[in-house]
Design an enzyme around this catalytic site. Structure first.
Site, mmCIF file in Angstrom:
data_model
loop_
_atom_site.group_PDB
_atom_site.id
_atom_site.type_symbol
_atom_site.label_atom_id
_atom_site.label_comp_id
_atom_site.label_asym_id
_atom_site.label_seq_id
_atom_site.Cartn_x
_atom_site.Cartn_y
_atom_site.Cartn_z
ATOM 1 N N ASP A 1 -1.372 -9.849 8.253
ATOM 2 C CA ASP A 1 -1.219 -9.135 6.983
ATOM 3 C C ASP A 1 -0.220 -8.020 7.261
ATOM 4 O OD1 ASP A 1 -1.495 -8.107 4.471
ATOM 5 O OD2 ASP A 1 -3.672 -7.852 4.551
ATOM 6 N N HIS B 1 -0.916 -2.495 -4.453
ATOM 7 C CA HIS B 1 -0.308 -3.303 -5.517
ATOM 8 C C HIS B 1 -0.299 -2.594 -6.880
ATOM 9 C CE1 HIS B 1 0.186 -6.381 -2.636
ATOM 10 N NE2 HIS B 1 -0.958 -7.000 -2.760
ATOM 11 N N ARG C 1 0.797 -1.231 0.000
ATOM 12 C CA ARG C 1 0.000 0.000 0.000
ATOM 13 C C ARG C 1 0.827 1.277 0.000
ATOM 14 N NH1 ARG C 1 -2.448 -4.008 2.603
ATOM 15 N NH2 ARG C 1 -4.605 -4.405 2.016
ATOM 16 N N GLU D 1 5.307 -12.426 0.691
ATOM 17 C CA GLU D 1 5.692 -11.478 -0.354
ATOM 18 C C GLU D 1 6.977 -10.763 0.054
ATOM 19 O OE1 GLU D 1 1.903 -9.140 -0.977
ATOM 20 O OE2 GLU D 1 1.265 -10.707 0.390
ATOM 21 N N HIS E 1 2.983 -12.767 -5.873
ATOM 22 C CA HIS E 1 1.855 -12.926 -4.948
ATOM 23 C C HIS E 1 1.250 -14.333 -5.002
ATOM 24 C CE1 HIS E 1 -1.330 -11.685 -2.305
ATOM 25 N NE2 HIS E 1 -0.978 -10.413 -2.366
HETATM 26 C C1 GLA Z 1 -1.485 -8.206 0.197
HETATM 27 C C2 GLA Z 1 -2.114 -7.257 1.128
HETATM 28 C C3 GLA Z 1 -3.391 -7.830 1.629
HETATM 29 C C4 GLA Z 1 -4.309 -8.187 0.489
HETATM 30 C C5 GLA Z 1 -3.607 -9.101 -0.463
HETATM 31 C C6 GLA Z 1 -4.444 -9.336 -1.686
HETATM 32 O O1 GLA Z 1 -1.051 -9.321 0.857
HETATM 33 O O2 GLA Z 1 -1.286 -6.888 2.181
HETATM 34 O O3 GLA Z 1 -4.014 -6.920 2.478
HETATM 35 O O4 GLA Z 1 -4.692 -7.026 -0.179
HETATM 36 O O5 GLA Z 1 -2.397 -8.538 -0.855
HETATM 37 O O6 GLA Z 1 -5.758 -9.700 -1.394
#
Ligand code: GLA
Length: 411
Positions: free
Chosen positions: A299, A153, A128, A367, A227
């Site tokens: 996350d 993304h 983000r 990631e 991803h």
């Molecule tokens: C990343 C983001 C998550 C989500 C995924 C896709 O991992 O950090 O919050 O948006 O991508 O769904």
């Protein structure tokens, strides 16, 4: 298990390009590797049609196998890894990544709504950017906000939705694909024309090595990643909460309620974010914890502990073990961060290639990247690429198995 771990310095699919990226470099590469014309494929690589995009462009699927039976399929749309079959401890092959068998499923309205980025290359900026803007050299740039108030993304149409140029190759290190995409100046609001080159190399040591390079015509933020969602029991199986995870990180970057880092680099000690010892993913998921509540699970970006003396080589970032199948996934990277996403937004609305729904937390993503929102966070490592520089990043996924008696104990 750490025997030859990520003995990658031989620069898989890299090293051939020096500092330039572009058609000339690809030509040079074609002379070095046994690259291929559109009709002939190197041994171990097959190409087939994966259907067409709405505008009629053909989507190709490349099937790559190694000498041990590992098979990976990749499409030129988004550089998506649509399947990856690896053996369990008895030698049985299962597909361990979430995805689909037809392009229609990647283009459907349901998929766009869910927006999980299954298996795709992510750019220009993984994760983000707060409020869809950043300021660079005195100028403020505005990006599409596609995740609440933020850019996620790369914006509305990121690299995951682009058709990449693909060159299959076979080299001493393995076989694979070089994918290139040139993002025009101003695309999705980002400055500079960005020439991007990513290689996927499947080795006979059961590694998938990913090498990212980029060049720009103007200073711009770049943060590329992959991803894939893994379920080491096989895609379409139930949740990954029973997988054991080790993350080589003693700190992470806490987030606010829109999942933007607060700027703090927080110690993981005594928190559900301490994965330095292998721990079941589900072990602390239910704890009352503001960070887990904001993200509806994990996350978060982990600040990787780098091994000294490794120079620019990938170092171990994470290890996942699925006890029943014995499958082990290790991730090494040159990147400073790792986003561990526990599939919190999966809700069963998407049905995978084997006809089974992708239920809540039925896949996990690891990631490798720079930290989220770095263009707005002065104390994070810089993600700004300048015209006289080459962006270069390497990540290796290594697939193996473990005997049950070797399993580490979860907390
Ligand atoms: C990343 C983001 C998550 C989500 C995924 C896709 O991992 O950090 O919050 O948006 O991508 O769904």
């Amino acid at each position: 298990m750490t025997r030859h771990l990520f003995s990658l310095p031989r620069c898989l699919g890299i090293g051939l390009l020096g500092v330039m990226i572009g058609p000339a470099c690809l030509q040079a590469q074609a002379q070095t590797m046994s690259a291929t014309s559109s009709s002939a494929m190197p041994p171990g690589i097959e190409r087939s049609s994966f259907g067409r995009l709405a505008d009629g462009r053909e989507v190709d699927c490349y099937r790559i196998t190694n000498d041990n039976g590992i098979e990976m399929r990749v499409i030129n749309y988004g550089g998506i890894i649509v399947s990856l079959k690896t053996p369990d401890r008895t030698g049985r092959l299962d597909d361990i990544v979430l995805g689909f068998d037809s392009i229609g499923d990647y283009l459907s309205e349901t998929y766009r709504q869910a927006n999980p980025y299954f298996g795709a290359l992510i750019g220009r900026y993984g994760n983000r950017i707060a409020n869809g803007r950043f300021t660079l050299d005195g100028e403020t740039y505005h990006l599409p906000t596609n995740d609440g108030p933020n850019t996620l993304h790369g914006g509305d149409v990121g690299f995951n939705q682009r058709l990449w140029h693909v060159e299959p190759f076979s080299s001493a290190e393995g076989r694979g694909l070089v994918l290139t995409y040139t993002s025009p100046d101003g695309e999705q609001g980002f400055p500079g024309r960005l020439s991007t080159r990513v290689s996927y190399t499947l080795t006979d040591d059961n590694e998938l090595a990913i090498d990212y390079r980029a060049r720009t015509t103007r200073a711009t933020p770049v943060n590329l990643t992959q991803h894939s969602y893994f379920n080491l029991k096989g895609e379409g199986s139930a949740s990954v909460l029973d997988h054991e995870l080790m993350i080589n990180a003693s700190a992470y970057t806490p987030i606010d309620e829109t999942l933007i880092p607060t700027g703090e680099i927080a110690d993981v000690s005594g928190t559900p974010f301490d994965f330095r010892q292998p721990t079941l993913i589900g072990a602390r998921m239910g704890q009352k914890n503001t960070q887990l509540a904001y993200a509806k699970g994990y996350d978060h970006n982990f600040v990787l502990s780098k091994t000294h003396g490794q120079g620019d080589l990938p170092t171990l970032a994470a290890r996942v073990i699925e006890p029943r199948s014995g499958r082990v996934l290790e991730v090494a990277t040159t990147e400073p961060g790792l986003q561990f996403y526990s599939g919190n937004f999966l809700d069963g609305s998407l049905t995978g290639k084997s006809g089974r729904p992708y239920t809540h937390r039925s896949g996990l993503a690891l990631e490798t990247q720079h930290f989220p929102d770095s263009p707005n966070q002065p104390n994070f490592p810089s993600t700004i690429l300048k015209p006289d520089e080459t962006y270069h990043s390497q990540t290796v996924y290594r697939f193996s198995t473990t005997a049950s008696e070797d399993l580490p104990h979860a907390d």
